[in-house]
Design an enzyme around this catalytic site. Structure first.
Site, PDB file in Angstrom:
ATOM      1  N   SER A   1       0.850  -1.182   0.000  1.00 27.42           N
ATOM      2  CA  SER A   1       0.000   0.000   0.000  1.00 27.42           C
ATOM      3  C   SER A   1       0.891   1.239   0.000  1.00 27.42           C
ATOM      4  O   SER A   1       2.119   1.143   0.105  1.00 27.42           O
ATOM      5  CB  SER A   1      -0.903   0.005   1.216  1.00 27.42           C
ATOM      6  N   LYS A   2       0.242   2.380  -0.110  1.00 32.36           N
ATOM      7  CA  LYS A   2       0.925   3.678  -0.159  1.00 32.36           C
ATOM      8  C   LYS A   2       1.965   3.840   0.937  1.00 32.36           C
ATOM      9  O   LYS A   2       3.011   4.462   0.720  1.00 32.36           O
ATOM     10  CB  LYS A   2      -0.109   4.802  -0.004  1.00 32.36           C
ATOM     11  N   ARG A   3       1.633   3.280   2.111  1.00 27.96           N
ATOM     12  CA  ARG A   3       2.577   3.538   3.190  1.00 27.96           C
ATOM     13  C   ARG A   3       3.908   2.800   2.997  1.00 27.96           C
ATOM     14  O   ARG A   3       4.891   3.076   3.678  1.00 27.96           O
ATOM     15  CB  ARG A   3       1.927   3.300   4.552  1.00 27.96           C
TER      16      ARG A   3
END
Ligand code: GLU
Length: 479
Positions: free
Chosen positions: A251-253
């Site tokens: 994910s983005k993180r």
């Protein structure tokens, strides 16, 4: 064999989707089948044309060309579900299912459904529609229709055992009793994803549905739907999830996840293709650097893994470095150019540019890395006296000696790496800084580098001097 990539244009092309597209494309090429692009834009609120354009341009950049698709047409056109909806395809199929008793109208309001969900939670029951409207009498249904009560259409699941013979995962068993009747046509008449996928795969003659493992729970529903519509089932293959280094879903993180971000950061498309091909698959000889032709030749469902694939951005950077250094220099130069913000790069001679490129590529991991580290080549540095790496009297002696030797050397010296190197050695040997030769050489180099580039570290000084040439180098070491 017909493969497809069926993105929903509800976001920019994501690494996970691009990997799905790549595997379908590679499999299609391996089996000399077709690769179809279908845009799944039935979620009208979340879909938009800009996302679709982004997906198409990302696929083109990766060189994943499609044989049929929204922009190029084909025997099964249109390839955009909103256009297929306009043709009434989904409505007709729903009608067929209603008539066959495999679908029913559901008049439950969202409030009622929400209450049911809460009750399930309270009673620790698996959530899901309990099939209330399946039991409505014909009279009630007709009354509701006369009153124009909003409603959806649900597909009736048949209870029993169901097995997916997944080409990657083997037999996957499901108890369909646990799967509740699901909506196939929304209140506004648009199909849900399940209906649109199943119908289009059937109508487009898709033989292999290869998609991410996150779709596995959808497959039993879609298999029953497909059979109820009277179509032969396609083969299914669910690709392993892509995980971040902490083994949670990428994910983005974890960093950049959009293909565009990699493109802008200066990754080459062939790097990304190579890198993505190893997300869940490996070459029979465990080769890491593979061109796409080798992937096409060696791909097989048997070698696609079940376990999640870890996305390691450091590996991607290493790979990009490998692709850059093995690139034909002129071609690399062409690809680096758009990433260079400082237009003065264009003032350099072609051979200077190429030399610089080679020099910088040793430490570069992305095309963007060529954007800095060469300002010394176009302008003399503004010296920061606090950086002077030697004592003032040493500085004066080093510069005097270097200046004399640079001035005395002929221009040929400045055209050869070896001779420039030797010249620098001579400057050192001719000086006695009272430090022993090894240490003193370090100081000499540092001082000259400081004067010539303004920095204390950087590429080999002999190369710097070769790029600048004799006159410019001499100018910079003058006192
Ligand atoms: N449109 C779906 C998605 O973007 C893919 C459907 C499928 O591959 O079956 O997730």
């Amino acid at each position: 064999m017909r493969f497809r990539f069926a993105p929903s244009p509800t976001g920019n092309l994501h690494i996970g989707s691009a990997r799905t597209a790549l595997f379908n494309w590679v499999l299609a090429r391996h089996y000399q089948g077709n690769f179809i692009l279908r845009i799944e834009d039935t979620d009208q609120e979340r879909s938009n044309a800009a996302f679709e354009a982004n997906i198409l341009s990302g696929l083109r950049w990766l060189n994943l060309n499609w044989d049929e698709g929204p922009d190029k047409g084909g025997d099964c056109a249109p390839y955009r579900q909103s256009e297929r909806h306009a043709q009434g395809i989904y409505g007709q199929a729903t009608q067929t299912l209603l008539e066959a008793g495999r679908a029913y109208r559901c008049f439950c309001t969202s409030k009622e459904l929400e209450a049911e969900r809460k009750e399930d939670e309270l009673n620790k029951r698996p959530p899901g529609y309990k099939g209330r409207c399946a039991l409505l009498s014909q009279a009630v249904i007709e009354q509701n229709l006369r009153e124009k009560k909003p409603h959806t259409i649900r597909f009736k699941m048949m209870p029993g055992q169901l097995v997916i013979n997944d080409l990657i995962r083997g037999a996957v068993h499901f108890e369909t009793e646990l799967i509740s009747d699901f909506v196939i046509l929304k209140g506004d008449g648009w199909p849900t994803f399940h209906l649109a996928v199943v119908l289009d795969d059937a109508l487009m003659g898709i033989t292999h549905v290869v998609r991410g493992e996150d779709h596995l729970p959808n497959t039993p529903k879609q298999m029953q739907l497909c059979q109820a519509l009277g179509y032969a089932l396609p083969h299914y293959a669910h690709l392993p999830m892509i995980l971040g280094p902490d083994r949670s879903k990428l994910s983005k993180r974890h960093g950049a996840t959009a293909v565009d971000e990699y493109r802008e950061a200066g990754f080459l498309p062939e790097t990304l293709v190579n890198f993505m091909s190893l997300l869940g698959w490996s070459h029979p000889e465990e080769k890491e650097i593979l061109d796409v032709q080798e992937v096409i030749e060696n791909i097989s469902f048997e070698r696609i893994k079940k376990a999640g694939a870890i996305f390691d951005v450091q590996k991607c950077r290493w790979m990009n470095h490998q692709y850059m250094i093995h690139q034909e220099p002129l071609r690399l130069l062409d690809r680096v150019r758009p990433h260079i913000g400082d237009r003065r790069f264009e003032q350099l001679q072609p051979d200077q540019q190429l030399h610089l490129l080679k020099l910088l590529s040793e430490g570069a991991h992305t095309l963007q890395d060529f954007n800095h580290g060469w300002i010394w080549a176009v302008e003399a540095p503004v010296l920061d006296a606090t950086k002077i790496p030697v004592l003032p009297d040493q500085a004066a002696r080093i510069l005097a000696s270097a200046h004399a030797r640079f001035a005395a050397a002929d221009t040929k010296t400045f055209a050869s790496h070896e001779l420039t190197h030797r010249l620098l050695d001579e400057i050192n040997t001719g000086l006695d800084l009272g430090k022993g030769s090894g240490k003193s050489k370090g100081l000499v180099m540092k001082m000259l580098r400081y004067r010539i580039t303004g920095e204390l570290q950087g590429p080999a000084l002999a190369d710097v001097i070769l790029i600048l040439g004799r006159d410019e180098s001499l100018k910079r070491i003058s006192v």
